[in-house]
Design a protein around this motif. Structure first.
Motif, PDB file in Angstrom:
ATOM      1  N   ILE A  66       0.780  -0.899   0.104  1.00 37.50           N
ATOM      2  CA  ILE A  66      -0.279   0.017  -0.281  1.00 37.50           C
ATOM      3  C   ILE A  66       0.640   1.249   0.441  1.00 37.50           C
ATOM      4  CG2 ILE A  66      -0.534   0.463   2.118  1.00 37.50           C
ATOM      5  CD1 ILE A  66      -2.969  -0.076  -0.441  1.00 37.50           C
ATOM      6  N   ASP A  67       1.952   1.439   0.601  1.00 32.68           N
ATOM      7  CA  ASP A  67       3.081   2.115   0.534  1.00 32.68           C
ATOM      8  C   ASP A  67       3.608   2.427  -1.329  1.00 32.68           C
ATOM      9  OD1 ASP A  67       5.944   3.309  -0.030  1.00 32.68           O
ATOM     10  OD2 ASP A  67       5.582   3.833   2.965  1.00 32.68           O
ATOM     11  N   GLU A  68       3.580   3.320  -1.293  1.00 36.99           N
ATOM     12  CA  GLU A  68       4.161   3.071  -3.350  1.00 36.99           C
ATOM     13  C   GLU A  68       5.641   3.084  -2.664  1.00 36.99           C
ATOM     14  OE1 GLU A  68       3.519   6.092  -5.706  1.00 36.99           O
ATOM     15  OE2 GLU A  68       1.221   6.841  -5.578  1.00 36.99           O
ATOM     16  N   ASN A  69       6.190   3.447  -1.754  1.00 38.39           N
ATOM     17  CA  ASN A  69       7.909   3.090  -1.730  1.00 38.39           C
ATOM     18  C   ASN A  69       8.201   2.460  -1.490  1.00 38.39           C
ATOM     19  OD1 ASN A  69       8.122   6.263  -3.173  1.00 38.39           O
ATOM     20  ND2 ASN A  69       8.056   6.755  -0.543  1.00 38.39           N
ATOM     21  N   LYS A  70       7.873   1.580  -0.527  1.00 37.24           N
ATOM     22  CA  LYS A  70       7.968   0.337   0.124  1.00 37.24           C
ATOM     23  C   LYS A  70       7.803  -0.563  -1.157  1.00 37.24           C
ATOM     24  CE  LYS A  70       7.059   0.807   4.260  1.00 37.24           C
ATOM     25  NZ  LYS A  70       6.437   0.347   5.808  1.00 37.24           N
ATOM     26  N   ARG A  71       6.388  -0.217  -1.887  1.00 38.68           N
ATOM     27  CA  ARG A  71       5.969  -1.648  -3.323  1.00 38.68           C
ATOM     28  C   ARG A  71       7.446  -1.259  -3.973  1.00 38.68           C
ATOM     29  NH1 ARG A  71       0.583  -1.379  -6.028  1.00 38.68           N
ATOM     30  NH2 ARG A  71       0.521  -2.701  -7.449  1.00 38.68           N
ATOM     31  N   ALA A  72       7.526  -0.444  -4.565  1.00 44.67           N
ATOM     32  CA  ALA A  72       8.536  -0.141  -5.689  1.00 44.67           C
ATOM     33  C   ALA A  72      10.263  -0.873  -4.965  1.00 44.67           C
ATOM     34  CB  ALA A  72       8.792   1.611  -5.867  1.00 44.67           C
ATOM     35  N   ASP A  73      10.189  -0.950  -3.749  1.00 41.03           N
ATOM     36  CA  ASP A  73      11.735  -1.644  -3.647  1.00 41.03           C
ATOM     37  C   ASP A  73      11.374  -2.730  -3.825  1.00 41.03           C
ATOM     38  OD1 ASP A  73      13.377   1.280  -2.669  1.00 41.03           O
ATOM     39  OD2 ASP A  73      12.479   0.522  -1.113  1.00 41.03           O
ATOM     40  N   TYR A  74      10.134  -3.004  -3.581  1.00 46.55           N
ATOM     41  CA  TYR A  74       9.283  -4.814  -3.449  1.00 46.55           C
ATOM     42  C   TYR A  74       9.514  -5.605  -4.529  1.00 46.55           C
ATOM     43  CZ  TYR A  74       7.137  -9.181  -2.341  1.00 46.55           C
ATOM     44  OH  TYR A  74       6.755 -10.257  -1.738  1.00 46.55           O
ATOM     45  N   ASP A  75       9.156  -4.082  -5.458  1.00 48.26           N
ATOM     46  CA  ASP A  75       9.470  -4.793  -7.256  1.00 48.26           C
ATOM     47  C   ASP A  75      10.128  -5.388  -7.126  1.00 48.26           C
ATOM     48  OD1 ASP A  75       6.335  -4.874  -6.793  1.00 48.26           O
ATOM     49  OD2 ASP A  75       6.087  -2.738  -8.110  1.00 48.26           O
ATOM     50  N   SER A  76      11.670  -4.585  -7.312  1.00 43.85           N
ATOM     51  CA  SER A  76      12.532  -4.176  -8.246  1.00 43.85           C
ATOM     52  C   SER A  76      13.278  -5.588  -6.845  1.00 43.85           C
ATOM     53  CB  SER A  76      13.284  -3.141  -7.821  1.00 43.85           C
ATOM     54  OG  SER A  76      13.340  -2.648  -6.065  1.00 43.85           O
ATOM     55  N   MET A  77      12.808  -6.239  -6.062  1.00 43.05           N
ATOM     56  CA  MET A  77      13.399  -6.965  -5.162  1.00 43.05           C
ATOM     57  C   MET A  77      12.451  -8.396  -5.891  1.00 43.05           C
ATOM     58  SD  MET A  77      13.541 -10.046  -3.297  1.00 43.05           S
ATOM     59  CE  MET A  77      12.082  -9.823  -2.118  1.00 43.05           C
ATOM     60  N   LEU A  78      11.542  -8.444  -5.996  1.00 48.30           N
ATOM     61  CA  LEU A  78      10.966  -9.028  -6.938  1.00 48.30           C
ATOM     62  C   LEU A  78      11.776  -9.515  -8.202  1.00 48.30           C
ATOM     63  CD1 LEU A  78       6.986  -9.352  -6.569  1.00 48.30           C
ATOM     64  CD2 LEU A  78       8.640 -11.132  -5.581  1.00 48.30           C
ATOM     65  N   VAL A  79      12.036  -8.959  -9.269  1.00 48.15           N
ATOM     66  CA  VAL A  79      12.406  -8.619 -10.762  1.00 48.15           C
ATOM     67  C   VAL A  79      13.708  -8.941 -10.284  1.00 48.15           C
ATOM     68  CG1 VAL A  79      12.946  -7.010 -12.396  1.00 48.15           C
ATOM     69  CG2 VAL A  79      10.754  -6.506 -11.212  1.00 48.15           C
ATOM     70  N   SER A  80      14.980  -8.684  -9.336  1.00 43.97           N
ATOM     71  CA  SER A  80      15.858  -9.088  -9.484  1.00 43.97           C
ATOM     72  C   SER A  80      16.281 -10.391  -8.842  1.00 43.97           C
ATOM     73  CB  SER A  80      16.505  -7.749  -8.410  1.00 43.97           C
ATOM     74  OG  SER A  80      16.281  -8.118  -7.731  1.00 43.97           O
ATOM     75  N   SER A  81      15.249 -10.479  -8.314  1.00 44.71           N
ATOM     76  CA  SER A  81      15.776 -12.659  -8.021  1.00 44.71           C
ATOM     77  C   SER A  81      15.036 -12.897  -8.596  1.00 44.71           C
ATOM     78  CB  SER A  81      14.887 -12.309  -6.791  1.00 44.71           C
ATOM     79  OG  SER A  81      13.540 -12.607  -6.394  1.00 44.71           O
TER      80      SER A  81
END
Lengths: 218, 307
Positions: A66-81
């Motif tokens: 729900i937090d745009e910044n945290k979500r962006a971080d999480y998304d990039s983590m998912l992509v990189s993994s």
């Protein structure tokens, strides 16, 4: 139990990676209704310990997404993994909540302001303007005459200034009894006359004088 | 090839026999050849839902070797294309089948040649019930929207699951590995059958994967019976969701079946409910469930022919 820990936040809430914040909220509410202690669906399926772990995970998922910044971080983590394909994460397509009042933002005001300016540029209304400014007492009907001569709608004035239409109407019709207190009125008049490209100081002065005179005669 | 649907569910009185009989009638009316097998040994009353007082032959004649083949003890019903194997005339002690008798029944059922074979199972999660349930790669649970019933259903699902895992383990002869692993992992009591998979994956990843794959092939279907006006509409879908998330097998919610007083009446008068009251809400619900089942059947046939 199938390993809940292995699921990513999107899988936990059962939403697509492009889900909007509205969908996330809905999914979170659904998940809570399924996993809460009194839920008919699951109260007998899990022990308290298991339930608490699941609820904690759901909470974590919600607060991150729900937090745009945290979500962006999480998304990039998912992509990189390698868990999520980057092409699925085109954030442009992500739906934003629809504003309750669709026109209520600054870009809209700027749009109307430009439109109004164009209208003024295309018309020669100096004669009327000068006539108004030369008067000692200025009434609302004269302001309206100028506005109509240029071809500006009252709604456009509202879009730019956000002054309520009823107040603009009262100003133009000289309905003094329904005007706001002087301190606000001055400001409103200033904004209004600036749109009409009039000397705002002169207009405020003349308009207030007109009111005062009428008051005295009453 | 016949499609076998065991119909079970933890709690008694949830309507397993009623659902079995009704689905049987509806599938037969679709032009399918259907046989219902009453495997609620010791509590058999499927025939009553079909409007029959008794049947001339039944499971007993097969078990006491009066007839050699299960085909020969099948009785017809008032509905064309619908047949039944009753267990009313079984001896009082047959509730506790001998192991070999159980195997005999299961393999005989698997050899029957019908479009649909519906097995009406008893309440509880005894080994007999579980093994009958696992005759097929697909099963149906009947539950009601009450906490007691749902509790029992989850227990039943876990028990079936556990039994299934044991079956697979036996077939592949890695029982001992699991036993050692369970002891060494300090879990003690296994609450979630699939904990075994986790343990196995940890110790013997390949075999764990095999077990996982085998379980994924298995399908559970859920029917919410005696659904009342004030019941939670989303309950079935929620159960489906949760089960899919926490078990390895596939779960599908087939639908709600509304509660109707007249079901009671039809039993009293020994009438087939679905024929006596075909235009009720409950009958429509049953119709929907039946068409979902025949859709699934087509799908799985297509699937197997592809393989």
């Amino acid at each position: 139990m199938k390993r809940f820990e292995d699921l990513n936040y999107y899988q936990i809430l059962e939403i697509p990676v492009r889900a909007s914040s509205f969908e996330i909220r809905e999914a979170y509410r659904d998940a809570l209704s399924i996993y809460n202690e009194d839920s008919l669906t699951t109260y007998s399926l899990f022990t308290d310990d298991e339930r608490n772990k699941i609820l904690k995970k759901i909470e974590e998922a919600f607060l991150t997404l729900i937090d745009e910044n945290k979500r962006a971080d999480y998304d990039s983590m998912l992509v990189s993994s390698g868990k999520v394909d980057a092409t699925d994460l085109i954030t442009k397509d992500r739906k934003k909540p629809i504003p309750l009042f669709p026109t209520n933002n600054s870009t809209n005001g700027a749009f109307f302001f430009k439109r109004v300016q164009k209208k003024i540029a295309g018309k020669d209304v100096n004669e009327i303007s000068n006539e108004i400014l030369s008067k000692e007492l200025i009434s609302g009907s004269e302001l309206r005459r100028l506005r109509k001569a240029i071809g500006i709608k009252l709604e456009e004035v509202f879009e730019i200034t956000r002054i309520a239409l009823t107040i603009l109407d009262s100003i133009e019709n000289d309905h003094f009894e329904s005007l706001p207190p002087i301190i606000y009125l001055k400001n409103f008049l200033k904004q209004y006359s600036e749109i009409l490209q009039l000397d705002s100081k002169r207009i405020v002065e003349g308009y207030i004088k007109n009111i005062a005179l009428r008051h005295d005669t009453l | 090839m016949s499609v076998i649907y065991p119909i079970g569910g933890g709690k008694g009185g949830s309507g397993k026999s009623f659902i079995t009989a009704s689905l049987g009638v509806l599938l037969a009316k679709q032009g399918k050849k259907v046989v219902l097998v009453d495997l609620d040994l010791g509590g058999s009353n499927l025939h009553s839902f079909l409007g029959l007082k008794y049947t001339k032959t039944g499971l007993n004649e097969f078990l006491n070797k009066k007839f050699k083949k299960l085909d020969h003890v099948i009785a017809s019903t008032a509905v064309p294309d619908l047949f039944v194997i009753s267990s009313t005339n079984c001896s009082i002690e047959c509730t506790n089948l001998f192991y070999l008798q159980k195997l005999k029944i299961i393999s005989a059922i698997q050899r029957l040649s019908y479009d649909y074979i519906l097995l009406d199972l008893g309440a509880g999660a005894s080994f007999n019930t579980l093994d009958f349930f696992l005759t097929s790669n697909e099963g149906v649970f009947v539950t009601t929207p009450e906490p007691t019933s749902i509790e029992n259903t989850f227990h039943f699902i876990k028990a079936v699951y556990f039994r299934k895992i044991k079956q697979i383990l036996k077939q592949h002869d890695f029982n001992t590995i699991v036993r050692e692993a369970v002891v060494s992992s300090k879990i003690g009591v296994i609450k979630w059958p699939s904990d075994i998979i986790d343990i196995l994956v940890e110790h013997e990843p390949e075999k764990g994967k095999l077990l996982e794959n085998r379980l994924t092939e298995y399908r559970f279907n859920i029917i919410l019976n005696q659904f009342r006006k004030r019941s939670n509409v989303g309950l079935g879908n929620k159960i489906e969701k949760v089960c899919n998330k926490h078990f390895y097998s596939k779960f599908q919610f087939l639908g709600n079946v509304s509660y109707d007083e007249r079901v009671h009446d039809s039993i009293l008068f020994k009438k087939i409910y679905i024929n006596t009251y075909p235009y009720t809400l409950t009958a429509t619900d049953l119709q929907n469930v039946a068409s979902k089942i025949s859709e699934n059947g087509r799908e799985s046939l297509r699937h197997s022919s592809r393989m």
